[in-house]
Design an enzyme around this catalytic site. Structure first.
Site, short mmCIF file in Angstrom:
data_model
loop_
_atom_site.label_atom_id
_atom_site.label_comp_id
_atom_site.label_asym_id
_atom_site.label_seq_id
_atom_site.Cartn_x
_atom_site.Cartn_y
_atom_site.Cartn_z
N ASP A 99 0.87 -1.17 0.00
CA ASP A 99 0.00 0.00 0.00
C ASP A 99 0.91 1.23 0.00
OD1 ASP A 99 -2.22 1.66 0.52
OD2 ASP A 99 -3.14 0.13 1.79
N ASP A 201 -2.95 4.74 -2.42
CA ASP A 201 -3.90 5.43 -1.57
C ASP A 201 -4.25 6.80 -2.19
OD1 ASP A 201 -5.02 5.28 1.30
OD2 ASP A 201 -4.08 7.25 1.31
N GLU A 261 -6.78 3.72 -5.51
CA GLU A 261 -7.99 4.07 -4.75
C GLU A 261 -8.36 5.49 -5.13
OE1 GLU A 261 -9.43 4.70 -0.13
OE2 GLU A 261 -7.59 5.58 -0.87
N HIS A 321 -10.94 -2.06 4.82
CA HIS A 321 -10.62 -1.58 6.17
C HIS A 321 -11.31 -0.25 6.52
CE1 HIS A 321 -8.10 0.58 3.42
NE2 HIS A 321 -7.76 1.42 4.36
N ASP A 322 -12.10 0.27 5.60
CA ASP A 322 -12.78 1.55 5.86
C ASP A 322 -14.30 1.39 5.99
OD1 ASP A 322 -10.46 3.12 5.73
OD2 ASP A 322 -10.57 3.31 3.55
C1 NOJ Z 1 -7.71 6.01 2.34
C2 NOJ Z 1 -7.49 4.84 3.24
O1 NOJ Z 1 -8.23 3.74 2.77
C3 NOJ Z 1 -7.91 5.27 4.64
O2 NOJ Z 1 -7.88 4.19 5.53
C4 NOJ Z 1 -7.01 6.38 5.10
O3 NOJ Z 1 -7.47 6.87 6.33
C5 NOJ Z 1 -6.98 7.53 4.09
N1 NOJ Z 1 -6.85 7.08 2.74
C6 NOJ Z 1 -5.82 8.46 4.36
O4 NOJ Z 1 -4.62 7.86 3.97
#
Ligand code: NOJ
Length: 533
Positions: A99, A201, A261, A321-322
């Protein structure tokens, strides 16, 4: 499968390293813990693992605030441990995706520590600094997605710096050539170590408007962030050239891969960033936002197929994870039937499936008390939003204390259902969700039609089913998914008639040949059929 390309034809499994397996008894998962579980991942049948960030980090955003891009956080292990993991994973035929968090660093990164020292520090321009507006106000109206202004006044030099996420995550200035060069070297560094790919990211916010213009505002939206059109803090045109540069670097390493992402993405926007000379893939997050409604899933797929129109290979994801886990979004109590239907859909779509650790055993979101919250946005917005800890709880391996994740108290509580719901128990139960996932992954390996075949929806009268065909060379597969609890009759028109051989069902025991033109789907049934001859 001939010409098997791991990131297109395989299944990618996301690991949140803090929560997978703790080998050194500190309550936090680590690389050696992951290495010890490679047999499990191999047996499950995954082709790659994506590791959420493993670099040194003060953990304000649990790894997404990086203080050194070129080493491993000691809490996860050492560079040597990483090398061993990589070697053993490759021995198992499992690829490794790292990542990369290159929009921002931690405020503890040496670059930022230097940068905030003085106005003329050589690193000053590594970040986005600006004079206050009259009245010591922020330079413009940009907000942080995590709440409040995106600008933080640094009293030492009396200027503001910009942070799209927490104030401890200052945004890098990608317009600075030194930053640009250093960050591209990060790709080379890890590729030279032998990693196979990257998840980028929030890549589409690397560049911001050079004039720092105010975003236009909108009337509606819950928080100030949502009441803006993000045209100046996201998606600047400079991104395209950078993606080409990144792709050139990747192309020098055979079969390497990058999935982006896309921040604030809709499928059109995400689709615009992947293609021949840019990213291999960008995530489609629509499945994460759906209710338990087959029509919505079908619409997402039709739209994604249309957007990508042969220029990129699609991908699908139900958990990460979000986001609240599907088991909690769609599941009913401890019953896993719906989750099996969801799994059959994810793993028979035309697109790379991404799994999230624990999804294969139907792990539920863990309930977190206020005093247990780790995620700062959970603390900030409690009780309206409880943060993302719920989907990041320790992996449930066994019915022993701490679910076999660790010998000491884990960093987040283990779900109380671990005594029943764990890998060991599910291995023993032929009808467990784990064994269902394993069968699905194995079917994909045996039947290229389930991986490569074109996708054709099949209309049905009932609005509770999702039925589609996949076609590849002389193979045909039919997938019928029942989103309701009741029996539903599936009717096939003349052209779809076939002698269907039953490959997999979560409901019926006997693998029989089904008649050509109609059959009944049991409640919550996922059925996969293959043309018999
Ligand atoms: C996206 C990530 O998926 C998330 O977990 C993170 O808090 C933010 N980007 C900031 O890096």
């Amino acid at each position: 499968m001939k010409d098997f390309l791991w990131w297109r034809d395989g299944v990618i499994y996301q690991i949140y390293p803090r929560s997978f397996s703790d080998s050194n008894h500190d309550g936090i998962g680590d690389l050696e813990g992951i290495r010890q579980r490679l047999d499990y991942l191999d047996d499950l049948g995954v082709d790659a693992i994506w590791l959420s960030p493993i670099y040194p980090s003060p953990d304000v955003d649990f790894g997404y605030d990086v203080s050194d891009y070129l080493s491993i956080d000691p809490k996860f292990g050492s560079m040597r441990d990483f090398g061993l993991l990589l070697k053993d994973a490759h021995r198992h035929g499992i690829h490794i995706i790292l990542d990369l968090v290159l929009n921002h660093t931690s405020d503890q990164h040496p670059w930022f520590k230097e940068s905030r020292e003085s106005l003329d520090n050589p690193y000053r321009d590594y970040y986005i600094w600006h004079e206050p507006k009259p009245g010591r106000n922020p330079p413009n109206n940009w907000q942080s997605i995590f709440g409040g202004s995106g600008w933080e006044l640094d009293h030492h030099t009396s200027q503001y710096y910009y942070h799209m996420f927490y104030k401890e995550q200052p945004d890098l200035n990608w317009r600075n050539h030194k930053v640009h060069r250093a960050l591209l070297d990060v790709f080379r560094f890890w590729l030279d170590q032998g990693v196979d790919g990257f998840r980028l990211d929030v890549f589409n916010v690397f560049f911001k408007d050079s004039k720092l213009r105010n975003n236009p505002t909108k009337l509606f939206g819950l928080r100030p962030y949502e009441r803006q059109e993000h045209i100046f803090d996201c998606d600047q045109p400079e991104m395209m050239h950078l993606l080409q540069e990144i792709r050139q670097i990747l192309d020098a390493y055979p079969e390497s891969y990058a999935v982006g992402e896309t921040f604030l993405a809709n499928p059109e926007k995400a689709g615009s960033y992947c293609g021949k000379n840019i990213l291999h893939a960008t995530f489609n997050f629509e499945f994460l936002r759906n209710s338990w409604n087959p029509k919505r899933f079908l619409n997402n797929v039709i739209q994604w197929e249309h957007v990508l129109r042969g220029k990129c290979w699609p991908n699908y994801v139900l958990n990460n994870h979000d986001t609240v886990r599907t088991s909690t979004r769609f599941g009913e109590g401890e019953d896993d039937q719906r989750l099996k239907v969801a799994a059959a859909m994810l793993l028979t779509m035309r697109g790379t499936p991404f799994l999230y650790y624990g999804e294969e055993i139907g792990m539920r979101n863990v309930r977190i008390k206020h005093s247990q919250i780790k995620d700062p946005i959970g603390k900030r917005y409690w009780p309206f939003y409880k943060g993302r800890d719920g989907c990041r709880a320790p992996m449930q391996w066994e019915a022993i204390p701490n679910a076999g994740f660790s010998t000491v108290e884990p960093w987040l509580p283990v779900h109380s259902d671990y005594i029943q719901r764990n890998v060991t128990n599910q291995y023993r139960d032929p009808h467990s969700i784990l064994n269902f996932y394993k069968k699905l992954l194995a079917l994909r390996k045996r039947h290229p039609v389930l991986v490569r075949g074109i996708f054709e929806p099949i209309q049905q009268k009932s609005k509770h089913v999702l039925v589609y065909e996949r076609k590849y060379k002389n193979q045909r597969a039919l997938i019928a998914l029942n989103f309701s609890d009741s029996k539903i009759k599936i009717i096939l028109v003349q052209s779809r008639k076939n002698k269907w051989r039953l490959l997999l069902s979560n409901q019926r025991k006997k693998l029989e040949i089904l008649s050509a033109d109609s059959f009944n789907l049991e409640g919550n049934e996922a059925l996969i059929l293959l043309n018999a001859f």
